[in-house]
Every structure is written in C-alpha cells, then in structure tokens.
Design a protein around this motif. Structure first.
Motif, short mmCIF file in Angstrom:
data_model
loop_
_atom_site.label_atom_id
_atom_site.label_comp_id
_atom_site.label_asym_id
_atom_site.label_seq_id
_atom_site.Cartn_x
_atom_site.Cartn_y
_atom_site.Cartn_z
N GLY A 250 0.71 -1.23 -0.04
CA GLY A 250 0.08 -0.16 0.10
C GLY A 250 0.91 1.24 -0.10
N PHE A 251 0.59 2.30 0.86
CA PHE A 251 1.07 3.67 0.61
C PHE A 251 2.47 3.52 1.71
CE2 PHE A 251 1.55 8.08 2.15
CZ PHE A 251 1.68 8.48 1.03
N SER A 252 2.26 3.30 2.73
CA SER A 252 3.28 3.21 3.71
C SER A 252 3.85 1.76 4.18
CB SER A 252 2.80 4.03 5.12
OG SER A 252 1.70 3.11 5.70
N GLY A 253 3.21 0.61 3.61
CA GLY A 253 4.06 -0.68 3.82
C GLY A 253 3.54 -1.21 4.98
N GLN A 254 3.98 -2.40 5.35
CA GLN A 254 3.65 -3.36 6.34
C GLN A 254 4.66 -3.13 7.71
OE1 GLN A 254 3.00 -7.54 5.42
NE2 GLN A 254 1.81 -6.88 3.47
N GLY A 255 5.68 -2.46 7.31
CA GLY A 255 6.69 -2.17 8.44
C GLY A 255 7.97 -2.97 8.04
N LEU A 256 9.24 -2.19 8.46
CA LEU A 256 10.48 -2.99 8.20
C LEU A 256 10.51 -4.16 8.89
CD1 LEU A 256 13.01 -2.64 6.68
CD2 LEU A 256 13.91 -1.31 8.57
N PHE A 257 11.06 -5.19 8.19
CA PHE A 257 11.04 -6.60 8.88
C PHE A 257 9.53 -7.44 9.21
CE2 PHE A 257 14.81 -4.65 10.79
CZ PHE A 257 15.71 -4.93 9.70
N ASN A 258 8.55 -6.94 8.77
CA ASN A 258 7.20 -7.15 8.91
C ASN A 258 6.46 -7.59 7.53
OD1 ASN A 258 7.47 -7.03 11.76
ND2 ASN A 258 7.02 -4.71 11.46
N GLY A 259 7.00 -7.63 6.63
CA GLY A 259 6.43 -7.91 5.34
C GLY A 259 6.12 -9.57 5.09
N THR A 260 4.66 -9.81 4.93
CA THR A 260 4.51 -11.12 4.87
C THR A 260 5.17 -11.99 3.95
OG1 THR A 260 2.41 -10.53 5.85
CG2 THR A 260 2.64 -12.72 4.77
N TYR A 261 5.28 -11.73 2.80
CA TYR A 261 6.04 -12.02 1.48
C TYR A 261 7.29 -12.41 1.85
CZ TYR A 261 1.60 -12.28 -1.21
OH TYR A 261 0.43 -12.45 -1.78
N THR A 262 7.83 -11.04 2.14
CA THR A 262 9.61 -10.97 2.08
C THR A 262 9.87 -11.76 3.40
OG1 THR A 262 9.46 -8.70 1.40
CG2 THR A 262 11.29 -9.31 2.84
N GLN A 263 8.99 -11.84 4.39
CA GLN A 263 9.71 -12.40 5.72
C GLN A 263 9.42 -14.14 5.74
OE1 GLN A 263 11.64 -11.07 8.00
NE2 GLN A 263 11.27 -9.08 6.50
N ASN A 264 8.62 -14.47 4.78
CA ASN A 264 8.34 -16.03 4.53
C ASN A 264 8.88 -16.44 3.31
OD1 ASN A 264 6.21 -16.99 6.79
ND2 ASN A 264 5.56 -14.76 6.17
N GLU A 265 9.75 -15.56 2.78
CA GLU A 265 10.56 -15.79 1.35
C GLU A 265 9.67 -16.55 0.42
OE1 GLU A 265 13.80 -18.56 2.66
OE2 GLU A 265 14.49 -17.02 4.08
N ILE A 266 8.61 -15.99 0.27
CA ILE A 266 7.31 -16.27 -0.78
C ILE A 266 7.85 -15.96 -1.99
CG2 ILE A 266 5.08 -15.97 -1.65
CD1 ILE A 266 4.30 -15.85 1.53
N VAL A 267 8.37 -14.66 -2.19
CA VAL A 267 9.17 -13.98 -3.45
C VAL A 267 10.69 -14.73 -3.70
CG1 VAL A 267 9.45 -12.23 -5.15
CG2 VAL A 267 7.62 -12.12 -3.20
N PRO A 268 10.78 -15.80 -4.64
CA PRO A 268 11.97 -15.94 -5.06
C PRO A 268 12.93 -14.76 -5.33
CG PRO A 268 10.39 -17.40 -6.11
CD PRO A 268 9.72 -16.33 -5.59
N GLU A 269 14.21 -14.97 -4.95
CA GLU A 269 15.37 -13.93 -5.19
C GLU A 269 15.02 -12.71 -4.62
OE1 GLU A 269 18.20 -14.69 -6.47
OE2 GLU A 269 17.78 -17.01 -6.27
N SER A 270 14.01 -12.47 -3.62
CA SER A 270 13.69 -11.07 -3.10
C SER A 270 14.63 -10.33 -2.73
CB SER A 270 12.78 -11.23 -2.03
OG SER A 270 13.35 -12.03 -0.86
N GLU A 271 15.84 -10.86 -2.36
CA GLU A 271 17.16 -10.06 -1.93
C GLU A 271 17.84 -9.65 -3.03
OE1 GLU A 271 18.65 -13.96 -2.61
OE2 GLU A 271 16.97 -13.38 -1.96
N ASN A 272 17.66 -10.19 -4.25
CA ASN A 272 18.57 -9.89 -5.64
C ASN A 272 17.53 -9.12 -6.60
OD1 ASN A 272 20.63 -10.03 -7.24
ND2 ASN A 272 21.00 -12.04 -7.26
N ASP A 273 17.26 -9.77 -7.64
CA ASP A 273 16.57 -9.22 -8.84
C ASP A 273 15.14 -8.75 -8.22
OD1 ASP A 273 18.65 -10.33 -10.34
OD2 ASP A 273 17.38 -11.83 -11.23
N MET A 274 14.77 -9.20 -7.37
CA MET A 274 13.34 -8.53 -6.87
C MET A 274 13.40 -7.92 -5.51
SD MET A 274 11.56 -10.00 -9.36
CE MET A 274 9.91 -10.05 -9.08
#
Length: 391
Positions: A250-274
């Motif tokens: 959304g506009f302000s985000g879910q909060g640093l270190f609190n992203g559902t997709y990011t913290q559960n590694e749902i998006v492959p290569e989220s630290e690199n290309d994504m």
C-alpha cells in the motif's frame, strides 16, 4: 600543520562528496532491505545475514576503490583504454572457458569462482565500466566523422564485441544493458536520428531469427508468460508473487522486517533481482519513491559532471555511466511490475551481490576523478545538437 590542514581542505573540496554520499545512502538503504529479505536464512547467533555481510564487504571495498580512483587523473585512465579493452575481452573469454552458471541455468557461463575462497565474481559487471571508457574514447577519436558510414560501422562493431560475448555466455540481460549504453552514448555524440531509425528497423526485422535461434525455451516462455500468465503459472510464479507483495504494501508498507511475503521468503530472489518487491511491501509507495529519488539523484549528478567535463570523451563516459544505471533501474523495476520478463538484472546499489556493488563503485570512482580534475576548469561545447536535452 597549517599546510596539512590546507591540503586536507583542498582535497575535501575537490572530492565529489555529494555523489559519494548519494551512492552510500543508496547502498545503506539496499543493505537494510537485503538483510530484511534474508533474515530467515540467518544462522543462530548471527546479527546480520550472510547476503547482507557480502554486500557490506562489496560496498566498503568499492567505496575505498572509488576514493582511490578519484585521485588518479582520468587522463591517465583514458590513455590506458587499449589495455582496458584487451583486459575486458580477456575476462569475457576466460569466463567462457571456466565460467559457471546459476543453478537454474547450468548451461550459462556468467560467473568465475575465485579459487578456493568460494566467492563468485561476475566479469560482465566490470566489463561494463571498461566498455564505457573504451567506447567514449572511440567516439572522441571519430567525433568529426560520425556522418561516415564506415566509422559508424566500426563503432557498432566495437559495441557488438562485448555484447556478443555476454550473449554467448548466456547473459542476455547484460547484453541488453550494453546495447542501451551504446545507443545513449552515440545519441549524445550527435549521431543522426535516421541511423537510429534504421537500427530499430533492423532489430525488428531480426526479431524472428533472434526468437527462434537465440532464445532458449525458458526465455521464450518468460515473454509469453507476460501475455498469457495463466498458461505459464510456474514461469510467472516469481513475478506474480512479487506483484502481490508490492500491492500488499500500500502507501506506507507493512513495516520494516514485517512484510508477509518477504519474511516468509515467498518471492524467490527477493534479496536480488526482486529487491524492489521487498521495498514495496515493507515500506510501501513512500519507500519506493524514496529509493527511486536517490537513484534519480545519482544519475542526475553524474550527467551534470559530464556537462562540466573538459573533454568530449569523459562527457560521453559520464553519460554512459548514467545510461547503465538508468537501464538497469528501468529493466529491474519493469521485471518486478511484470512489464518485462525476468532477465537477471539487478537494481543498482540495492540488490545483493558483492561483484555488482564493487564494480559500480569502480565506475563511480571514474566519475569522481573526472569531477576532481575538471573542477573549476573552463567548459567546452561537447554535446552539439543534443545539449538542449540536458539543459
């Protein structure tokens, strides 16, 4: 003591501190996001993730090298362009001989393993910087002959050498970046528009041959997946999850270190290309705008250094460096927004990786050298009919 203080003040005054600050700010932002994207893989007792540590090492070493290079007169660097070109070609040939590819593309040869250290280096990242130097010098040498078909052919041949070598290695993403750098530098040099139109027409005509003879089945499916995502769910999984992550911020985000997709590694290569999906999810639209603003400021600063450069060659090098960053930003974000297929292009200063971060700072060092040794010197007209575009 007073002489040392005076020398220190002069050194600081002649250093492009603003550009260095912008780059380090972007890298710090990127390190935080990479750490967030890879926290789940941390070993017990670790304070920071392995990918973030590697990035910190690459950025720190790169920043030191950038400062060191900034004290080397760019005229010495440009005089070495034949050697730089030869080293770049040698690096790419070595990559073809002993290079290794990522797990999903074992047939590709894009990385070199550095002995028994277990570290990987991607030569094409360094070759981009070398190409910007050699191509800028080549353009300056034929500056008054750009209407000649023969000299334009030689310039195109110059551009095709690194482009062809990275294509053979299996790195189509870097090949595209080389092409963008070449086109922008030629455009800034004042090459007539009709040649670009002819080139675009030629590329369009060659598209069927490229599709059938150069693209692998996976690469074809990545393009087709953009049009028919339901037919290629596996191929589009990464981009689909990435778009969902950005949308959830959304506009302000879910909060640093609190992203559902990011913290559960749902998006492959989220630290690199994504990595942009991580920014969008956790920091929202505000974070995305901030990241783009920093990158935009870096590019604008480089362009202004080029405008104030004393020589044509270094002006074109600045434009080439800005074009490289712009191309990677546009392609990378386009991948995250499902506008372009995934082709393995990192987001400058933000994506994980030691070699990519190290090499971009080497390029920044060149820009800082141009800034230092042309400071307060008279500006010459080097952009001709393209000057208005940068006013």
């Amino acid at each position: 003591m007073s002489k040392l203080i005076k020398l220190f003040k002069t050194t600081v005054r002649e250093t492009d501190l603003f550009l260095l600050f912008l780059c380090l700010a972007a890298s710090a932002f990127g390190i935080i996001m990479v750490h967030s994207a890879t926290r789940g893989s941390m070993a017990e007792g670790d304070i920071i993730s392995r990918d973030a540590r590697t990035m910190i090492f690459g950025v720190a070493l790169g920043a030191v090298m950038a400062i060191f290079i900034s004290f080397i007169d760019y005229r010495f660097i440009t005089k070495m362009f034949p050697l730089i070109g030869a080293v770049c070609i040698g690096l790419m040939l070595l990559t073809l001989l002993i290079g290794v590819g990522p797990e999903e593309r074992p047939d590709a040869k894009t990385w070199i393993v550095l002995g028994s250290t277990g570290l990987y280096f991607q030569p094409s990242e360094l070759v981009k910087i070398g190409f910007i130097i050699t191509f800028g010098m080549h353009i300056e040498y034929v500056r008054d002959k750009l209407k000649s078909i023969f000299h334009l052919f030689l310039l195109c041949l110059h551009a095709l050498i690194p482009t062809g070598l990275v294509i053979i290695s299996g790195d189509l993403g870097s090949a595209l970046v080389f092409m963008v750098i070449s086109v922008i530098m030629l455009f800034c040099a004042g090459v007539q528009l009709r040649y670009f139109i002819i080139g675009i027409a030629g590329l369009c005509a060659a598209t069927p041959a490229v599709w059938y003879f150069f693209f692998s089945e996976t690469q074809k499916e990545r393009f087709l997946g953009l049009i028919y995502p339901d037919r290629y769910p596996d191929i589009m999984y990464q981009q689909t999850r990435g778009m969902e992550a950005i949308a959830s911020g959304g506009f302000s985000g879910q909060g640093l270190f609190n992203g559902t997709y990011t913290q559960n590694e749902i998006v492959p290569e989220s630290e690199n290309d994504m990595i942009f999906t991580c920014i969008g999810e956790e920091l929202g639209l505000i974070g995305c705008i901030l990241a783009l603003a920093i990158l935009g400021a870096v590019m604008i600063k480089i362009v202004f250094t080029g405008k104030k450069s004393k020589t044509e060659a270094t002006a074109f090098m600045c434009y080439g460096m800005a074009a490289m960053i712009a191309a990677q930003v546009i392609i990378n974000i386009g991948m995250c927004l499902v506008i372009f297929p995934v082709i393995g292009i990192t987001l400058p200063f933000f994506s994980a990786g030691g070699s990519s971060n190290l090499c971009i700072y080497i390029g920044i060092g060149l820009i800082m050298s141009i800034y230092r040794f042309d400071k307060e010197k008279e500006v010459t007209d080097y952009t001709l009919n393209r000057k208005a575009l940068f006013t």
